[in-house]
Design an enzyme around this catalytic site. Structure first.
Site, PDB file in Angstrom:
ATOM      1  N   CYS A 198       0.786  -1.155   0.159  1.00  0.00           N
ATOM      2  CA  CYS A 198       0.046  -0.094   0.131  1.00  0.00           C
ATOM      3  C   CYS A 198       0.754   1.261   0.141  1.00  0.00           C
ATOM      4  O   CYS A 198       1.675   1.451  -1.017  1.00  0.00           O
ATOM      5  CB  CYS A 198      -0.858  -0.104   1.068  1.00  0.00           C
ATOM      6  SG  CYS A 198      -2.390   1.268   1.021  1.00  0.00           S
ATOM      7  N   GLU A 226      -2.463  -9.047   3.645  1.00  0.00           N
ATOM      8  CA  GLU A 226      -2.772  -9.532   5.054  1.00  0.00           C
ATOM      9  C   GLU A 226      -4.158  -9.428   5.213  1.00  0.00           C
ATOM     10  O   GLU A 226      -4.757  -9.807   6.228  1.00  0.00           O
ATOM     11  CB  GLU A 226      -1.855  -8.606   5.913  1.00  0.00           C
ATOM     12  CG  GLU A 226      -2.448  -7.181   6.265  1.00  0.00           C
ATOM     13  CD  GLU A 226      -1.973  -6.098   4.934  1.00  0.00           C
ATOM     14  OE1 GLU A 226      -1.391  -6.432   4.207  1.00  0.00           O
ATOM     15  OE2 GLU A 226      -2.299  -4.969   5.303  1.00  0.00           O
ATOM     16  N   HIS A 248      -3.912  -5.178  -0.065  1.00  0.00           N
ATOM     17  CA  HIS A 248      -3.323  -5.626   1.234  1.00  0.00           C
ATOM     18  C   HIS A 248      -3.330  -7.263   1.192  1.00  0.00           C
ATOM     19  O   HIS A 248      -4.624  -7.979   1.446  1.00  0.00           O
ATOM     20  CB  HIS A 248      -4.305  -5.517   2.179  1.00  0.00           C
ATOM     21  CG  HIS A 248      -3.997  -3.600   2.517  1.00  0.00           C
ATOM     22  ND1 HIS A 248      -3.284  -2.990   3.429  1.00  0.00           N
ATOM     23  CD2 HIS A 248      -4.753  -2.582   1.807  1.00  0.00           C
ATOM     24  CE1 HIS A 248      -3.156  -1.769   3.252  1.00  0.00           C
ATOM     25  NE2 HIS A 248      -4.084  -1.478   2.474  1.00  0.00           N
TER      26      HIS A 248
END
Lengths: 259, 206
Positions: free
Chosen positions: B79, B185, B183
């Protein structure tokens, strides 16, 4: 192309899952972390936890829930309910929440939206608003009024004007909860959702009233919502997340089907 | 051991938790020496590009990331951590590290139905193969949340794109550097898979 999102909302009271009808008559229906894990495995796009704990001394329990969720669930999730300050927001963010919903406290102190947006970013600052249908008047030109304190207190604020103000103050997303539709399972408040979604540039999440897959279809098309929030229709096992998504995909809505 | 650069960007713990979940040893650090000596780096971030950059320069963490990259350390930007690898960002008109030529730009979309920020799950188009994108295919959806997008100058640095009014770069890389706008994650199993591959990546792009 960006998918329309299906978001499950879990009301949490004293660390346990609860579900209300028209914001009253709450009862415990299980462990929020277990439920969240199940939805994650089922391919849910996002989760919202709403802390409806009444007493402030028990609020710390929510931090524990957030930490346990964050350790197991790798999709975005937001937390709302009782967020009154940047410190509250930051604490929940550090515990693992992707986004923070502000609601009543922002109505009383609109600059809270700007302060949260500066501190944790617009993308993490969600304005959640509880809306009551009141009919058009001079003070409420949209016909929808903002209510606070779990729907108990009317504010005299026009819902459309408040949504625009929230966007201008730095909210990155908007949740529209219809008090009239909440818990009825008769469908979302389409007219309200559509009016606000079309007036704003930030994504809009429709909330309240989902009972059948058709309701999600309606609010994601006619209602112009970017995401549809579901609660009781999935919490009691009547519908499964993959089933909802397959239904939407079958009707031409772009949804994420992978997990 | 993966070293996660901690510059108070905000989502560092999420990255660590995702690493924990797939059994990758990871630790975060604010110590530039630890970053410079790392075997493997994750350079995460959400938040404002200019304030992130200011913190990185002030703490010496920025220089440490650059040294690690130049030393050939496999490095994953996420990001804002990806955006700052370019020359500059329109978010606060800040300089980036210039490890790859290009600029981070604000979405200016004509269609009012297209929402900004770009939040949610969007489809990848794989532009060229990369070990970190192995098993990912066109149409796989990953999670985004951003108002600025990567615009690298050199098309050979673009590994994946997505479409939101315009088609833009969402994974870029060069040598031992790889970075994603999305992202991993927060992208469910697909995202965790990318982190697992990063844990075993030798830092070569093929």
């Amino acid at each position: 192309m960006l998918s329309k999102r299906v978001i499950a909302c879990l009301d949490v009271r004293d660390g346990k899952l609860a579900k209300s009808v028209k914001f009253v008559d709450t009862k415990d229906i299980g462990d929020p972390v277990e439920k969240a894990k199940q939805y994650y495995d089922d391919g849910l796009d996002e989760l919202v936890f709403y802390d409806i704990t009444a007493s402030s001394e028990r609020r710390g329990i929510m931090i524990d829930v957030v930490e346990r969720v964050a350790a197991q669930i790798f999709i975005p999730f937001s937390v709302g309910g009782g967020v009154r300050s940047v410190e509250d927001a930051t604490r929940l963010r550090l515990a693992g929440a992707e986004k923070i919903n502000v609601n009543s406290a922002a109505v009383q102190d609109p600059e809270l939206i700007a302060r949260c947006s500066d501190a944790i970013g617009a993308q993490s600052t969600v304005l959640s608003m509880d809306v009551l249908r009141v009919g058009t008047s001079e003070t409420i030109p949209s016909g929808y009024e903002i209510v606070i304190n779990g729907g108990r207190t009317r504010t005299g604020r026009d819902a459309l004007a408040w949504a625009k103000r929230g966007e201008a103050l730095g909210a990155g997303e908007l949740v529209i909860n219809s008090i009239d539709a909440d818990g009825t399972r008769d469908g979302y408040e389409i007219a309200l959702t559509r009016m606000i979604a079309r007036a704003l540039r930030i994504p809009v999440i429709a909330s309240g009233g989902a009972g059948k897959p058709e309701h999600l279809y309606d609010v994601l098309t006619e209602g112009c919502a970017d995401a549809a929030l579901v609660a009781s229709m999935v919490h009691y096992g009547e519908y499964k997340i993959p089933e909802l998504k397959q239904y939407l995909a079958g009707r031409g809505i772009h949804v994420r089907l992978s997990t | 051991m993966i070293t996660i650069v901690d510059y108070n960007g905000g989502n560092l713990r999420s990255v660590k938790r995702a690493c924990d979940a797939v059994g990758i040893a990871a630790e975060f650090t604010q110590d530039p020496d630890a970053v410079a000596k790392a075997d493997k780096l994750i350079f995460p971030g959400v938040g404002h590009a200019r304030s992130a950059m200011a913190t990185l320069l002030r703490t010496g963490l920025g220089d440490a990331v650059r040294h690690a990259y130049e030393r050939g350390v496999p490095t994953l930007g996420i990001c804002v951590g990806a955006q700052l690898l370019l020359d500059s960002s329109e978010e606060g008109e800040t300089q980036g590290f210039g490890l790859l030529p290009g600029r981070t730009r604000l979405f200016r979309l004509e269609d009012p139905a297209l929402k900004i920020p770009h939040i949610g799950w969007n489809e990848l188009r794989i532009e060229r193969p990369h070990p970190l994108l192995d098993t990912m295919k066109n149409g796989d959806e990953v999670y985004f949340v951003h108002s600025y997008y990567l615009d690298p100058t050199d098309a050979s640095h673009v590994y994946a794109t997505t479409d939101h009014g315009i088609r833009f770069c969402v994974a870029l890389g060069k040598d031992n550097l790889f970075a994603t706008q999305f992202h991993p994650e927060k992208s469910g199993r697909l995202g965790l898979g990318l982190l697992s591959r990063f844990a075993s990546w030798d830092g070569t792009p093929c």
